[in-house]
Design an enzyme around this catalytic site. Structure first.
Site, PDB file in Angstrom:
ATOM      1  N   HIS A   1       1.716   4.409  -2.887  1.00  0.00           N
ATOM      2  CA  HIS A   1       1.781   5.867  -2.722  1.00  0.00           C
ATOM      3  C   HIS A   1       3.141   6.367  -3.190  1.00  0.00           C
ATOM      4  O   HIS A   1       3.249   7.394  -3.858  1.00  0.00           O
ATOM      5  CB  HIS A   1       1.631   6.242  -1.244  1.00  0.00           C
ATOM      6  CG  HIS A   1       0.231   6.207  -0.722  1.00  0.00           C
ATOM      7  ND1 HIS A   1      -0.816   6.838  -1.328  1.00  0.00           N
ATOM      8  CD2 HIS A   1      -0.293   5.609   0.390  1.00  0.00           C
ATOM      9  CE1 HIS A   1      -1.927   6.641  -0.615  1.00  0.00           C
ATOM     10  NE2 HIS A   1      -1.635   5.903   0.425  1.00  0.00           N
TER      11      HIS A   1
ATOM     12  N   HIS B   1       0.838  -1.207   0.000  1.00  0.00           N
ATOM     13  CA  HIS B   1       0.000   0.000   0.000  1.00  0.00           C
ATOM     14  C   HIS B   1       0.876   1.262   0.000  1.00  0.00           C
ATOM     15  O   HIS B   1       0.742   2.128  -0.869  1.00  0.00           O
ATOM     16  CB  HIS B   1      -0.909  -0.033   1.237  1.00  0.00           C
ATOM     17  CG  HIS B   1      -1.801   1.167   1.370  1.00  0.00           C
ATOM     18  ND1 HIS B   1      -3.136   1.126   1.083  1.00  0.00           N
ATOM     19  CD2 HIS B   1      -1.545   2.444   1.751  1.00  0.00           C
ATOM     20  CE1 HIS B   1      -3.667   2.332   1.276  1.00  0.00           C
ATOM     21  NE2 HIS B   1      -2.713   3.145   1.686  1.00  0.00           N
ATOM     22  N   GLU B   2       1.773   1.333   0.963  1.00  0.00           N
ATOM     23  CA  GLU B   2       2.613   2.535   1.063  1.00  0.00           C
ATOM     24  C   GLU B   2       3.533   2.659  -0.147  1.00  0.00           C
ATOM     25  O   GLU B   2       3.824   3.758  -0.620  1.00  0.00           O
ATOM     26  CB  GLU B   2       3.433   2.530   2.364  1.00  0.00           C
ATOM     27  CG  GLU B   2       2.597   2.510   3.647  1.00  0.00           C
ATOM     28  CD  GLU B   2       1.510   3.586   3.706  1.00  0.00           C
ATOM     29  OE1 GLU B   2       1.669   4.651   3.078  1.00  0.00           O
ATOM     30  OE2 GLU B   2       0.477   3.338   4.366  1.00  0.00           O
TER      31      GLU B   2
ATOM     32  N   HIS C   1       3.455   6.574  -6.876  1.00  0.00           N
ATOM     33  CA  HIS C   1       2.672   7.701  -7.381  1.00  0.00           C
ATOM     34  C   HIS C   1       3.501   8.985  -7.296  1.00  0.00           C
ATOM     35  O   HIS C   1       3.493   9.820  -8.194  1.00  0.00           O
ATOM     36  CB  HIS C   1       1.402   7.831  -6.536  1.00  0.00           C
ATOM     37  CG  HIS C   1       0.312   8.642  -7.164  1.00  0.00           C
ATOM     38  ND1 HIS C   1      -0.789   9.052  -6.459  1.00  0.00           N
ATOM     39  CD2 HIS C   1       0.130   9.110  -8.428  1.00  0.00           C
ATOM     40  CE1 HIS C   1      -1.596   9.735  -7.272  1.00  0.00           C
ATOM     41  NE2 HIS C   1      -1.056   9.784  -8.461  1.00  0.00           N
TER      42      HIS C   1
END
Ligand SMILES: [Zn+2]
Length: 682
Positions: free
Chosen positions: A474, A470-471, A477
């Site tokens: 980010h 998940h991190e 991105h």
């Protein structure tokens, strides 16, 4: 002073080991003073010379200078807190708040932006530049540019106070988390706990010169007790301490109580929103988001609640029946994790703890890197030599076609004086600087995983693996952006309710057999996750997904209602009770003070925005369904996601990017299917 202040020196990566609390305030004072002078100079130039390069990039340069002094301080305050650093950090908050308000309410600056947006040159700007100007003009309005001077002053005072209260909330939560420990000298008390959890607790005891074991409220320790401790009284004791942190209840009642802070925050947010002409803080929150109205958000959440509640009821009935079979007639909050794990083990013969052995940290990391190499064509390698804030910290470089793309720090393990949870923050933006150089981005990835014990590598639970993905999503991105303007590069300018798209999207690969093959390998034998364990994991994937969904909806609705209806005479816990009447299938004890530790909305950026997780999950599930259709490792689909979503950051509205990637607007079907929430609950 400034000559030997590391925060004021030009640097490539922050000189963490040299930064001392006494450097902080002088550095911020210097930069703020310099920036004010530079801005004044900028605005005295002839109006027609204020083009993109002088005005927007000029301001980016000022922001960058401030970010270079302040970024490492905020980061250290979160990951290596100390009383001295905290004091220095807090001394700067009002100064920074005043500076940002001043910028946002600077009429001349606003007029210069407006003139630029309306100038003939603007017609030739690229789409990112146009979006940035549009957002900047909007943000001037949201900073009170149109208010009367007396209102502007009040607005500034409120913002300053809110910054202080957010920090107080965080500090009290961290202090409350650290203030409670339980020293255990009789191993029998820890019956049921895994060897790794006990080793962890022994290590924690040793660090404080104690014999035996030390239970703390850091998440890995709390979670281990709630999941495995056979001793019901122990579970109740630890649950009580955890669920009453920073409140008027529990073992440290009143000592770090966030209650008054929360009420003041809500009052001030409401006042701020009203000053700007919004009916509520929830409406103000939506002014910068993808969702269009409070009705749309509430309708979305309630529709999901309606669909998932029957599943949640069934999950709970099964759990109750199972606990009753084991002789437990009154299932309480401190029994949920324990009996859920037992039921999971019985139903799927799946032991979460046995899985750990297959997820040693480096295998997971390099497997993750292999996955993104196949999807996006990027390469990642570790950098050994750099200045760390803690020995556990690691640094990695991303390359693409042999070219440098960006770097990220990784700080994985829970430890004292480190804020809980997991997050990514952009430490440096990709952007074209005033002298024409292309600056590469840097990100911080922070988690709170179970640390390694002794010489053994850290072994992650599958939940922790998912959090890492998940991190990392980010992080990608932020790092894989192709936008060269700071205002829209990486996660900058991305609507908050779309920002969880790339992160939740990445989680899918922790559940793909092909992905699991890459990220798993027994830490002693190297053997990949055996097929039968994998099958069990997949079978158990949606175990209790109904219960999980209504919990997330409870948090989302609570946050949104709280900010939409503040001032209607109900207090915080009455709002929560109302939401529970509507969506919850299970009531925690009346003394549970969950909201007092809800840092996302009281100390983070999720106020009236916690719904973003579910909102973006519709997007991430639907985006992933294109991979399901075309092959989960289809490089062409991967490159399309990389170019159409990741590369474009905040350069256009999220819906435009999504449609460009998916070929149509998002649908909720994929999310429901992925969570097993389709059809009637049998
Ligand atoms: Zn996230």
């Amino acid at each position: 002073m400034s000559a030997n202040n590391p925060l004021l020196q030009p640097y490539d990566l922050p000189p963490f080991s040299e930064i001392r609390p006494e450097h902080v305030e002088p550095a911020i004072d210097t930069v703020l003073a310099d920036n004010r002078i530079a801005l004044q100079e900028l605005l005295t130039r002839p109006k027609e010379s204020l083009d993109w390069a002088t005005l927007v990039v000029g301001l980016d340069e000022l922001n960058e200078r401030l970010g270079r002094a302040w970024g490492p301080v905020g980061h250290l305050n979160a990951v290596k807190n100390s009383p001295e650093l905290r004091a220095a950090y807090e001394a700067c908050l009002p100064k920074l708040s005043a500076y940002w308000t001043e910028l946002g309410q600077n009429r001349e600056l606003f007029e210069a932006y407006r003139a630029l947006a309306e100038s003939p040159a603007a017609a030739g700007f690229d789409v990112a530049q146009k979006t940035i100007l549009e957002h900047d003009l909007r943000d001037f309005r949201l900073s009170g540019i149109d208010l009367l001077p007396v209102e502007q002053q009040r607005f500034g005072a409120i913002r300053m106070k809110l910054a202080e209260l957010g920090s107080t909330f965080s500090n009290q939560l961290l202090d409350a988390t650290q203030a409670w420990t339980k020293h255990v000298t009789d191993e029998a008390v820890l019956a049921g706990l895994t060897e790794s959890a006990k080793a962890q607790m022994a290590q924690a005891a040793k660090a404080k010169d104690l014999d035996g074991w030390l239970i703390t409220l850091e998440f890995p320790s709390y979670h281990a007790v709630m999941t495995y401790a056979d001793d019901r009284a122990l579970r109740e004791e630890v649950y009580t301490a955890y669920a009453t942190r920073a409140s008027d209840q529990g073992p440290n009642a009143g000592q770090f109580d966030n209650g008054p802070v929360m009420n003041e925050i809500l009052d001030l947010r409401q006042e701020l929103a009203r000053l700007l002409g919004f009916g509520s803080y929830a409406e103000l929150s939506l002014a910068t988001k993808m969702a269009e109205s409070t009705e749309q958000v509430l309708g979305f959440l309630r529709d999901l609640a309606l669909r998932s509640k029957p599943h949640a009821r069934r999950d709970l009935e099964e759990l109750r029946a199972f606990a009753a079979e084991q002789g437990l007639a009154d299932l309480q909050s401190w029994d949920l994790g324990y009996y859920s794990e037992k039921l999971r083990q019985q139903r799927y013969s799946l032991n979460q703890e046995a899985l750990r052995a297959y997820f040693p940290v480096d295998k997971v990391l390099y497997g993750l890197f292999a996955i993104v190499q196949r999807l996006y064509g990027i390469e990642i390698r570790e950098i050994e030599e750099f200045d760390r804030w803690h020995p556990d910290v690691r640094l990695f470089e991303i390359r693409e076609h042999g070219e440098h793309v960006g770097r990220f720090f990784l700080d994985l393990y829970a430890r004292p004086n480190k804020r809980g949870g997991a997050w990514m923050d952009g430490a440096r933006d990709k952007r074209r600087t005033a002298d024409g150089r292309l600056q590469s981005p840097v990100a911080n990835l922070v988690c709170n995983f179970t640390p390694p014990v002794g010489e053994q590598p850290a072994l992650l639970t599958h939940d922790e693996v998912t959090t890492l993905f998940h991190e990392f999503g980010h992080g990608l991105h932020h790092l894989l952006t192709r936008v060269e303007h700071a205002g829209a590069s990486g996660i900058n300018g991305v609507a908050w309710d779309a920002v969880e798209l790339p992160s939740q999207f990445m989680e899918n690969w922790c559940w793909e057999p092909e992905g699991l093959e890459l990220i798993s390998g027994h830490y002693q034998t190297g053997e990949p996750l055996p097929r039968d364990l994998l099958d069990k994991m997949l079978a158990a994937k949606n175990f209790q997904s109904g219960l999980m969904m209504v919990r997330q909806l409870e948090f989302s609705l609570f946050d949104f209602e709280l900010h939409a209806t503040h001032g209607d005479g109900r207090d915080i816990y009455q709002v929560l009770e109302g939401v529970r009447d509507e969506v919850a299938v299970l009531r925690p004890p009346a003394w549970n003070r969950f909201a007092n530790g809800f840092a996302h909305i009281f100390a983070g950026g999720y106020a009236a925005g916690y719904y973003s997780y579910k909102w973006a999950e519709v997007l991430s599930s639907d985006a992933y369904s294109r991979f399901e259709e075309e092959g989960v490792f289809n490089a062409e689909t991967g490159r399309a996601f990389r170019e159409k979503i990741l590369a474009r950051g905040g350069s256009q509205e999220p819906m435009v990017l999504f449609v460009d990637f998916r070929g149509r607007e998002p649908k909720i079907d994929a999310l429901l299917r992925h969570l097993g929430l389709t059809g009637a609950a049998a």
